[in-house]
Scaffold this motif. Structure first.
Motif, PDB file in Angstrom:
ATOM      1  N   LYS B 207       4.622  -8.534 -11.099  1.00  0.00           N
ATOM      2  CA  LYS B 207       4.776  -8.349  -9.497  1.00  0.00           C
ATOM      3  C   LYS B 207       3.867  -7.881  -8.308  1.00  0.00           C
ATOM      4  CE  LYS B 207       8.952 -11.168 -10.111  1.00  0.00           C
ATOM      5  NZ  LYS B 207       9.144 -11.294 -11.292  1.00  0.00           N
ATOM      6  N   LYS B 208       2.869  -7.413  -9.243  1.00  0.00           N
ATOM      7  CA  LYS B 208       2.202  -6.464  -8.489  1.00  0.00           C
ATOM      8  C   LYS B 208       1.260  -7.106  -7.274  1.00  0.00           C
ATOM      9  CE  LYS B 208       4.421  -2.821 -10.116  1.00  0.00           C
ATOM     10  NZ  LYS B 208       4.862  -2.084  -8.756  1.00  0.00           N
ATOM     11  N   GLN B 209      -0.397  -6.697  -6.645  1.00  0.00           N
ATOM     12  CA  GLN B 209      -1.072  -7.148  -6.354  1.00  0.00           C
ATOM     13  C   GLN B 209      -1.854  -7.991  -7.537  1.00  0.00           C
ATOM     14  OE1 GLN B 209      -3.796  -4.762  -3.933  1.00  0.00           O
ATOM     15  NE2 GLN B 209      -5.178  -5.982  -3.668  1.00  0.00           N
ATOM     16  N   VAL B 210      -2.509  -9.216  -7.236  1.00  0.00           N
ATOM     17  CA  VAL B 210      -3.496  -9.378  -8.114  1.00  0.00           C
ATOM     18  C   VAL B 210      -4.792 -10.360  -8.329  1.00  0.00           C
ATOM     19  CG1 VAL B 210      -3.700 -11.686 -10.360  1.00  0.00           C
ATOM     20  CG2 VAL B 210      -1.371 -10.267  -9.956  1.00  0.00           C
ATOM     21  N   ILE B 211      -5.383  -9.959  -8.766  1.00  0.00           N
ATOM     22  CA  ILE B 211      -7.076 -10.139  -7.622  1.00  0.00           C
ATOM     23  C   ILE B 211      -7.304 -10.473  -9.189  1.00  0.00           C
ATOM     24  CG2 ILE B 211      -9.164  -9.265  -7.819  1.00  0.00           C
ATOM     25  CD1 ILE B 211      -8.523  -6.844  -6.111  1.00  0.00           C
ATOM     26  N   THR B 212      -8.125 -12.268  -8.583  1.00  0.00           N
ATOM     27  CA  THR B 212      -8.505 -13.279  -9.926  1.00  0.00           C
ATOM     28  C   THR B 212      -9.939 -13.391  -9.638  1.00  0.00           C
ATOM     29  OG1 THR B 212      -6.931 -13.763  -9.217  1.00  0.00           O
ATOM     30  CG2 THR B 212      -7.925 -15.035 -10.726  1.00  0.00           C
ATOM     31  N   LEU B 213     -10.755 -12.989 -10.656  1.00  0.00           N
ATOM     32  CA  LEU B 213     -12.486 -13.518 -10.570  1.00  0.00           C
ATOM     33  C   LEU B 213     -12.537 -14.759 -12.010  1.00  0.00           C
ATOM     34  CD1 LEU B 213     -13.543  -9.442 -11.534  1.00  0.00           C
ATOM     35  CD2 LEU B 213     -13.161 -10.531  -9.414  1.00  0.00           C
ATOM     36  N   LYS B 214     -13.491 -15.316 -11.438  1.00  0.00           N
ATOM     37  CA  LYS B 214     -13.926 -16.274 -11.936  1.00  0.00           C
ATOM     38  C   LYS B 214     -15.579 -16.635 -11.677  1.00  0.00           C
ATOM     39  CE  LYS B 214     -13.465 -21.064 -12.842  1.00  0.00           C
ATOM     40  NZ  LYS B 214     -12.743 -22.663 -12.100  1.00  0.00           N
ATOM     41  N   ASP B 215     -16.205 -16.382 -12.545  1.00  0.00           N
ATOM     42  CA  ASP B 215     -17.610 -16.413 -12.908  1.00  0.00           C
ATOM     43  C   ASP B 215     -18.537 -15.595 -11.774  1.00  0.00           C
ATOM     44  OD1 ASP B 215     -17.363 -19.158 -14.556  1.00  0.00           O
ATOM     45  OD2 ASP B 215     -17.169 -20.126 -13.406  1.00  0.00           O
ATOM     46  N   GLY B 216     -17.691 -14.628 -12.228  1.00  0.00           N
ATOM     47  CA  GLY B 216     -18.378 -13.344 -11.405  1.00  0.00           C
ATOM     48  C   GLY B 216     -17.661 -13.549  -9.278  1.00  0.00           C
ATOM     49  N   ARG B 217     -17.066 -14.261  -9.183  1.00  0.00           N
ATOM     50  CA  ARG B 217     -16.563 -14.813  -7.892  1.00  0.00           C
ATOM     51  C   ARG B 217     -15.713 -14.336  -7.491  1.00  0.00           C
ATOM     52  NH1 ARG B 217     -20.366 -18.826  -8.148  1.00  0.00           N
ATOM     53  NH2 ARG B 217     -22.622 -17.761  -6.549  1.00  0.00           N
ATOM     54  N   GLU B 223      -1.004 -10.555  -2.654  1.00  0.00           N
ATOM     55  CA  GLU B 223      -0.216  -9.466  -3.089  1.00  0.00           C
ATOM     56  C   GLU B 223       0.980 -10.368  -3.826  1.00  0.00           C
ATOM     57  OE1 GLU B 223       0.753  -6.522  -2.059  1.00  0.00           O
ATOM     58  OE2 GLU B 223      -1.165  -6.028  -0.778  1.00  0.00           O
ATOM     59  N   LYS B 224       1.784  -9.018  -4.423  1.00  0.00           N
ATOM     60  CA  LYS B 224       3.155 -10.024  -5.519  1.00  0.00           C
ATOM     61  C   LYS B 224       2.408 -11.306  -6.468  1.00  0.00           C
ATOM     62  CE  LYS B 224       6.740  -7.478  -3.752  1.00  0.00           C
ATOM     63  NZ  LYS B 224       7.786  -7.476  -2.794  1.00  0.00           N
ATOM     64  N   GLY B 225       0.943 -11.557  -6.581  1.00  0.00           N
ATOM     65  CA  GLY B 225       1.144 -12.733  -7.458  1.00  0.00           C
ATOM     66  C   GLY B 225       1.386 -12.968  -8.990  1.00  0.00           C
ATOM     67  N   THR B 226       0.776 -13.331  -9.554  1.00  0.00           N
ATOM     68  CA  THR B 226       0.694 -13.948 -11.146  1.00  0.00           C
ATOM     69  C   THR B 226      -0.074 -14.563 -10.967  1.00  0.00           C
ATOM     70  OG1 THR B 226       1.781 -16.147  -9.939  1.00  0.00           O
ATOM     71  CG2 THR B 226       3.743 -14.816 -10.208  1.00  0.00           C
ATOM     72  N   TYR B 227       0.592 -14.588 -12.611  1.00  0.00           N
ATOM     73  CA  TYR B 227      -1.017 -15.218 -13.312  1.00  0.00           C
ATOM     74  C   TYR B 227      -0.394 -16.917 -13.513  1.00  0.00           C
ATOM     75  CZ  TYR B 227      -4.203 -14.293 -17.473  1.00  0.00           C
ATOM     76  OH  TYR B 227      -5.315 -14.816 -18.269  1.00  0.00           O
ATOM     77  N   ASN B 228      -2.722 -17.395 -12.782  1.00  0.00           N
ATOM     78  CA  ASN B 228      -2.265 -18.919 -12.804  1.00  0.00           C
ATOM     79  C   ASN B 228      -2.930 -19.450 -13.411  1.00  0.00           C
ATOM     80  OD1 ASN B 228      -1.689 -21.680 -11.800  1.00  0.00           O
ATOM     81  ND2 ASN B 228      -1.868 -20.827  -9.438  1.00  0.00           N
ATOM     82  N   ASP B 229      -2.671 -20.138 -14.635  1.00  0.00           N
ATOM     83  CA  ASP B 229      -4.185 -20.570 -15.106  1.00  0.00           C
ATOM     84  C   ASP B 229      -5.109 -21.930 -14.887  1.00  0.00           C
ATOM     85  OD1 ASP B 229      -2.882 -18.858 -18.074  1.00  0.00           O
ATOM     86  OD2 ASP B 229      -1.495 -20.906 -17.949  1.00  0.00           O
ATOM     87  N   GLU B 230      -4.481 -22.410 -13.656  1.00  0.00           N
ATOM     88  CA  GLU B 230      -5.114 -23.118 -13.260  1.00  0.00           C
ATOM     89  C   GLU B 230      -6.516 -22.713 -12.824  1.00  0.00           C
ATOM     90  OE1 GLU B 230      -2.581 -25.490 -10.939  1.00  0.00           O
ATOM     91  OE2 GLU B 230      -1.495 -25.870 -12.712  1.00  0.00           O
ATOM     92  N   ASP B 231      -6.438 -21.439 -12.177  1.00  0.00           N
ATOM     93  CA  ASP B 231      -7.317 -20.591 -11.538  1.00  0.00           C
ATOM     94  C   ASP B 231      -8.306 -20.068 -12.682  1.00  0.00           C
ATOM     95  OD1 ASP B 231      -6.213 -20.559  -8.852  1.00  0.00           O
ATOM     96  OD2 ASP B 231      -5.521 -18.567  -8.690  1.00  0.00           O
ATOM     97  N   ILE B 232      -8.086 -19.266 -13.600  1.00  0.00           N
ATOM     98  CA  ILE B 232      -8.927 -19.370 -15.028  1.00  0.00           C
ATOM     99  C   ILE B 232      -9.096 -20.526 -15.818  1.00  0.00           C
ATOM    100  CG2 ILE B 232      -8.287 -17.730 -16.960  1.00  0.00           C
ATOM    101  CD1 ILE B 232      -6.785 -16.518 -14.970  1.00  0.00           C
TER     102      ILE B 232
END
Lengths: 300, 232
Positions: B207-217, B223-232
């Motif tokens: 439960k920490k800050q999560v930065i999600t990258l996709k195709d270089g963007r 803050e307190k993010g989760t691992y979201n499969d749909e984003d990736i």
């Protein structure tokens, strides 16, 4: 300051470790430096000797200027002033005709018997100047200038022989220098390659050093010192050869090569100078070789 | 205060592949950040640019006051001394003991022997390997080796710890141990931690800050993010 000292002592320790840990690789570098340095040492001895006897011969070179029969003492004074003004003149000596006569009489009995009844007035010989020059290569120019002066009838300096000798010696010297330089370049390349192998086996260590923030200087220094050590070890045999080889060579020929004309350089202190140069070249070659080998691994 | 700031960063490799598109990002001092994304999303490139293994094609990157984008090769070490780096493959020296491996990072900087010893032991204690000080890396488990690598990364007390998939080679149990060590470092030393990972369980558990990258963007920064499969 202490930091640099600590880093340096660490570098030296690492360098020695590496030389002995990778001994087969080190041996390759060392033997290659050794072979080069032997030839370099021989070339150095040869070219120094050539230079030496070129100088010896040049020292003996004189221009002899013969004056006209009717030259008065005023004319002689005048000529002395003019000769003094020439750049290339090292020293000069005036020899009046009476002195020339006496010298010749002393030299041989035949001359003595012929010349003994020449009076001062009918002495057919000429007053002369004997002039030593500073630069033998410029001797013909200087001789021509003297020839153009008033009351000088004839100038002699052993034209053809001198020019040829000087030319031959200077080309021998150039060839020797060329050989030395070519060999040094080849060795540097060989060293680069052997040190590259050493570095390759320590690639991981280098990459970790870079990662934790070691400066290029502290990464490079052990390798450069290692190269210098290799150069130093590689110069042991050439130095021994230079020292004892030249000593026995000098003794064997009694200080002269073939003729009395070509005098060899006295072994002391010449062998120390030559050994010093050989060691210096060895260290420099090792240093340059490893410095350029390690440079490639330090680019990100 | 921001420890890391990226402005209009683009990265195009020489082979024509563009890894990062026009990225703006800032990371606060003392934070614990996960960088997630699929393969080819640019997360590895991002972390490589932060320790100046790669240079951005354009844009500005400032890490702890150092302008990384303009840093010359010869000066890279100045940046590296401010941060610690941990990799998936540990990168330990096999011929050195645990102590020597950690001390190595201080020795190459020319630190004093006593200081080296003190800080090295402290770092080893922090990762919980006090009883393995004189072991060699191949006598340790994967998790323990990674902890040695972490100790080496923090021995100089860096402001920033970069972790490139530190749990990639470890089983879930060992991974959680590593995470505990990292969290401890973050809390006790105030070290900012940026960790690239694709381990869903870890991200969701921490439960920490999560930065999600996709195709270089950059598509998500929570803050307190989760691992979201749909984003990736």
């Amino acid at each position: 300051m202490m930091k640099i000292f600590r880093m340096l002592s660490r570098s030296i320790r690492d360098a020695f470790k590496s030389v002995f840990r990778n001994f087969s690789l080190s041996l390759a570098s060392i033997s290659c430096i050794t072979i080069t340095l032997v030839i370099v040492a021989v070339s150095i001895i040869a070219s120094f000797n050539v230079e030496n006897f070129t100088k010896e011969i040049e020292k003996d070179l004189t221009i002899v200027a013969f004056l006209e029969q009717d030259a008065t003492s005023d004319d002689v004074e005048d000529l002395i002033k003019k000769i003094k003004k020439l750049d290339n003149v090292d020293s000069y000596e005036f020899k009046g005709k009476e002195k020339v006569k006496k010298d010749m009489q002393n030299e041989s009995e035949v001359f003595n018997s012929i010349m003994s009844d020449w009076s001062k007035e009918d002495n057919p010989l000429k007053d002369t100047f004997q002039i030593r020059v500073k630069d033998a290569e410029q001797i013909s120019k200087t001789a021509n200038k003297i020839k153009k002066m008033d009351k000088v009838s004839l100038v002699r300096y052993g034209e053809g022989m001198v020019d040829k000798l000087v030319n031959a010696f200077s080309s021998i010297e150039k060839v020797a220098y060329g050989v030395v330089i070519a060999l040094i370049v080849v060795t540097v390349f060989l060293i680069i390659n052997t040190i590259k192998l050493t570095i390759f086996s320590r690639k991981r260590e280098i990459s970790i050093m870079r990662l934790v923030g070691a400066s290029n200087f502290s990464i490079k220094t052990p390798f450069i010192i290692e190269g210098m050590i290799l150069g130093l070890i590689g110069s042991i045999i050439p130095v021994l050869l230079t020292t004892f080889g030249y000593l026995s060579f000098y003794k064997h020929f009694d200080g002269y090569l073939f003729t009395e004309l070509i005098k060899l350089i006295e072994p002391e202190p010449f062998i120390y100078t030559a050994s010093g140069i050989v060691i210096l070249i060895g260290i420099l070659v090792g240093m340059i070789g490893s410095a350029s080998a390690v440079r490639k691994y330090l680019k990100v | 205060m921001d420890l890391i700031r990226l402005k209009n960063v683009n990265k195009k490799y020489k082979n024509g592949v563009t890894a990062i598109y026009d990225m703006d990002l800032s990371i606060k001092k003392g934070s614990f950040v996960f960088v997630i994304g699929g393969s080819g999303s640019g997360k590895s490139t991002l972390i490589k640019m932060l320790y100046r293994e790669e240079k951005p094609t354009s844009g500005q990157i400032v890490v702890g006051g150092v302008n990384v984008a303009k840093l010359r090769n010869q000066k890279v070490y100045k940046l590296r001394r401010k941060l610690g780096i941990v990799f998936q493959d540990y990168r330990l020296l096999p011929k050195l003991t645990v102590f020597e491996n950690v001390a190595f990072a201080m020795e190459v900087l020319g630190a004093h022997k006593d200081e080296t010893r003190e800080k090295t032991l402290k770092a080893i204690e922090m990762v919980g390997l006090k009883n393995k000080v004189h072991n060699y890396p191949d006598e340790l488990s994967g998790g323990e080796q990674q902890r040695v690598a972490i100790a080496r990364a923090i021995v100089n007390n860096p402001k920033l710890l970069l972790c490139d998939e530190p749990t990639g080679n470890l089983d879930p149990e060992m991974s959680m141990e590593i995470m505990k060590v990292l969290e401890n470092i973050n809390k006790k030393r105030g070290t900012t931690i940026l960790m690239v990972t694709h381990d869903k369980d870890i991200v969701n558990a921490m439960k920490k800050q999560v930065i999600t990258l996709k195709d270089g963007r950059l598509i998500n920064n929570k803050e307190k993010g989760t691992y979201n499969d749909e984003d990736i």
